[in-house]
Design a protein around this motif. Structure first.
Motif, PDB file in Angstrom:
ATOM      1  N   GLY A 129     -12.267 -10.904 -13.184  1.00 30.17           N
ATOM      2  CA  GLY A 129     -13.018 -10.446 -14.361  1.00 30.17           C
ATOM      3  C   GLY A 129     -14.520 -10.401 -14.131  1.00 30.17           C
ATOM      4  N   VAL A 130     -15.020 -11.301 -13.285  1.00 32.97           N
ATOM      5  CA  VAL A 130     -16.449 -11.331 -12.981  1.00 32.97           C
ATOM      6  C   VAL A 130     -16.832 -10.112 -12.134  1.00 32.97           C
ATOM      7  N   PHE A 131     -15.951  -9.699 -11.242  1.00 35.17           N
ATOM      8  CA  PHE A 131     -16.304  -8.659 -10.265  1.00 35.17           C
ATOM      9  C   PHE A 131     -15.809  -7.259 -10.598  1.00 35.17           C
ATOM     10  N   PHE A 132     -14.733  -7.145 -11.377  1.00 39.12           N
ATOM     11  CA  PHE A 132     -14.145  -5.815 -11.564  1.00 39.12           C
ATOM     12  C   PHE A 132     -13.884  -5.487 -13.032  1.00 39.12           C
ATOM     13  N   ASN A 133     -14.102  -4.201 -13.351  1.00 41.88           N
ATOM     14  CA  ASN A 133     -13.651  -3.667 -14.636  1.00 41.88           C
ATOM     15  C   ASN A 133     -12.201  -3.222 -14.477  1.00 41.88           C
ATOM     16  N   ASP A 134     -11.492  -3.102 -15.598  1.00 48.45           N
ATOM     17  CA  ASP A 134     -10.075  -2.701 -15.542  1.00 48.45           C
ATOM     18  C   ASP A 134      -9.890  -1.389 -14.782  1.00 48.45           C
ATOM     19  N   TYR A 135     -10.801  -0.437 -14.999  1.00 42.48           N
ATOM     20  CA  TYR A 135     -10.617   0.884 -14.372  1.00 42.48           C
ATOM     21  C   TYR A 135     -10.859   0.863 -12.864  1.00 42.48           C
ATOM     22  N   GLU A 136     -11.370  -0.236 -12.338  1.00 45.22           N
ATOM     23  CA  GLU A 136     -11.576  -0.343 -10.886  1.00 45.22           C
ATOM     24  C   GLU A 136     -10.361  -0.943 -10.188  1.00 45.22           C
ATOM     25  N   ILE A 137      -9.369  -1.355 -10.976  1.00 46.22           N
ATOM     26  CA  ILE A 137      -8.155  -1.949 -10.404  1.00 46.22           C
ATOM     27  C   ILE A 137      -7.029  -0.918 -10.456  1.00 46.22           C
ATOM     28  N   GLN A 138      -6.448  -0.669  -9.286  1.00 49.91           N
ATOM     29  CA  GLN A 138      -5.439   0.388  -9.163  1.00 49.91           C
ATOM     30  C   GLN A 138      -4.035  -0.181  -9.269  1.00 49.91           C
ATOM     31  N   GLU A 139      -3.254   0.374 -10.200  1.00 52.73           N
ATOM     32  CA  GLU A 139      -1.820   0.083 -10.237  1.00 52.73           C
ATOM     33  C   GLU A 139      -1.180   1.173  -9.398  1.00 52.73           C
ATOM     34  N   TRP A 140      -0.580   0.794  -8.275  1.00 47.86           N
ATOM     35  CA  TRP A 140       0.054   1.856  -7.474  1.00 47.86           C
ATOM     36  C   TRP A 140       1.310   1.364  -6.798  1.00 47.86           C
ATOM     37  N   LYS A 141       2.227   2.311  -6.598  1.00 50.72           N
ATOM     38  CA  LYS A 141       3.515   1.988  -5.961  1.00 50.72           C
ATOM     39  C   LYS A 141       3.411   2.254  -4.474  1.00 50.72           C
ATOM     40  N   ARG A 142       4.049   1.411  -3.696  1.00 51.23           N
ATOM     41  CA  ARG A 142       4.057   1.599  -2.249  1.00 51.23           C
ATOM     42  C   ARG A 142       5.485   1.831  -1.789  1.00 51.23           C
ATOM     43  N   SER A 143       5.645   2.811  -0.916  1.00 53.66           N
ATOM     44  CA  SER A 143       7.017   3.151  -0.516  1.00 53.66           C
ATOM     45  C   SER A 143       7.654   2.061   0.348  1.00 53.66           C
ATOM     46  N   VAL A 144       6.839   1.190   0.962  1.00 54.74           N
ATOM     47  CA  VAL A 144       7.438   0.117   1.789  1.00 54.74           C
ATOM     48  C   VAL A 144       7.876  -1.085   0.957  1.00 54.74           C
ATOM     49  N   ASP A 145       7.551  -1.117  -0.318  1.00 54.11           N
ATOM     50  CA  ASP A 145       7.815  -2.331  -1.099  1.00 54.11           C
ATOM     51  C   ASP A 145       9.271  -2.824  -1.025  1.00 54.11           C
ATOM     52  N   PRO A 146      10.276  -1.926  -1.010  1.00 50.94           N
ATOM     53  CA  PRO A 146      11.661  -2.419  -0.885  1.00 50.94           C
ATOM     54  C   PRO A 146      11.922  -3.127   0.452  1.00 50.94           C
ATOM     55  N   TRP A 147      11.062  -2.936   1.439  1.00 44.66           N
ATOM     56  CA  TRP A 147      11.221  -3.617   2.727  1.00 44.66           C
ATOM     57  C   TRP A 147      10.477  -4.953   2.742  1.00 44.66           C
ATOM     58  N   LEU A 148       9.722  -5.220   1.694  1.00 38.55           N
ATOM     59  CA  LEU A 148       9.020  -6.501   1.564  1.00 38.55           C
ATOM     60  C   LEU A 148       9.627  -7.371   0.480  1.00 38.55           C
ATOM     61  N   PHE A 149      10.158  -6.715  -0.560  1.00 43.42           N
ATOM     62  CA  PHE A 149      10.661  -7.451  -1.733  1.00 43.42           C
ATOM     63  C   PHE A 149      12.093  -7.053  -1.997  1.00 43.42           C
ATOM     64  N   GLU A 150      13.021  -8.068  -2.017  1.00 36.48           N
ATOM     65  CA  GLU A 150      14.430  -7.719  -2.236  1.00 36.48           C
ATOM     66  C   GLU A 150      14.785  -7.758  -3.723  1.00 36.48           C
TER      67      GLU A 150
END
Ligand code: DAT
Ligand code: MG
Length: 150
Positions: A129-150
């Motif tokens: 909260g001290v360093f970033f505004n909400d719009y500077e934080i990216q919600e994004w999907k990564r195609s490798v995520d199923p290989w990291l999280f079961e």
């Protein structure tokens, strides 16, 4: 638990050309970057960030060091991200930091320990909260995520 943590690469890491090495370690772990900003910290921001250390003997030196050149401010997301990044960083004093950790492998003194990482989920929330505004934080999907999280 998927968490977010605040990470800052200090001026020594930037000056020594270690940004790529450190960001690479976090990426290789599978942590996901959700915010990054390269900036010179204004003194007020540095003092707010390190508010818990105000009054300590090393505080003035810490503020001078952290404001002495540009830093890379980031938010990383992943399983148990706060403790996970702390473990990857190693102990505050690089002489106590184990080989294999960022500080253990890349640093020598406490006052030049290259990296900051939040020490709890609560600190992470405050620091983000001290360093970033909400719009500077990216919600994004990564195609490798199923290989990291079961
Ligand atoms: P950490 O960065 O591992 O979370 P901390 O929050 O206790 O450690 O301290 C913040 C920073 O302040 C640390 O990275 C380097 C500096 N610092 C801490 N203790 C110090 C000391 N005894 N002498 C000089 N600098 C110190
Ligand atoms: Mg700390």
């Amino acid at each position: 638990m998927i968490e977010r943590t605040f990470v800052l690469l200090k001026p020594d890491a930037v000056q020594r050309g270690l940004m790529g090495e450190i960001v690479g370690r976090l990426e290789s772990k599978g942590l996901k970057p959700v915010a990054m900003k390269f900036m010179r910290l204004p003194k007020e921001l540095a003092e707010r960030h390190y508010g818990e250390h105000k009054g300590k003997i090393f505080f003035p030196g810490l503020i001078e060091y952290i404001t002495s050149g540009p830093v890379l401010c980031m938010v990383w997301e992943g399983e148990n991200a706060v403790a996970s990044v702390r473990a990857m960083m190693g102990k505050t004093n690089p002489q106590d930091a184990l080989p294999g950790t960022i500080r253990g492998d890349l640093c020598q003194q406490t006052g030049r320990n290259a990296i900051h990482g939040s020490d709890s989920v609560e600190s992470a929330r405050r620091e983000i909260g001290v360093f970033f505004n909400d719009y500077e934080i990216q919600e994004w999907k990564r195609s490798v995520d199923p290989w990291l999280f079961e």
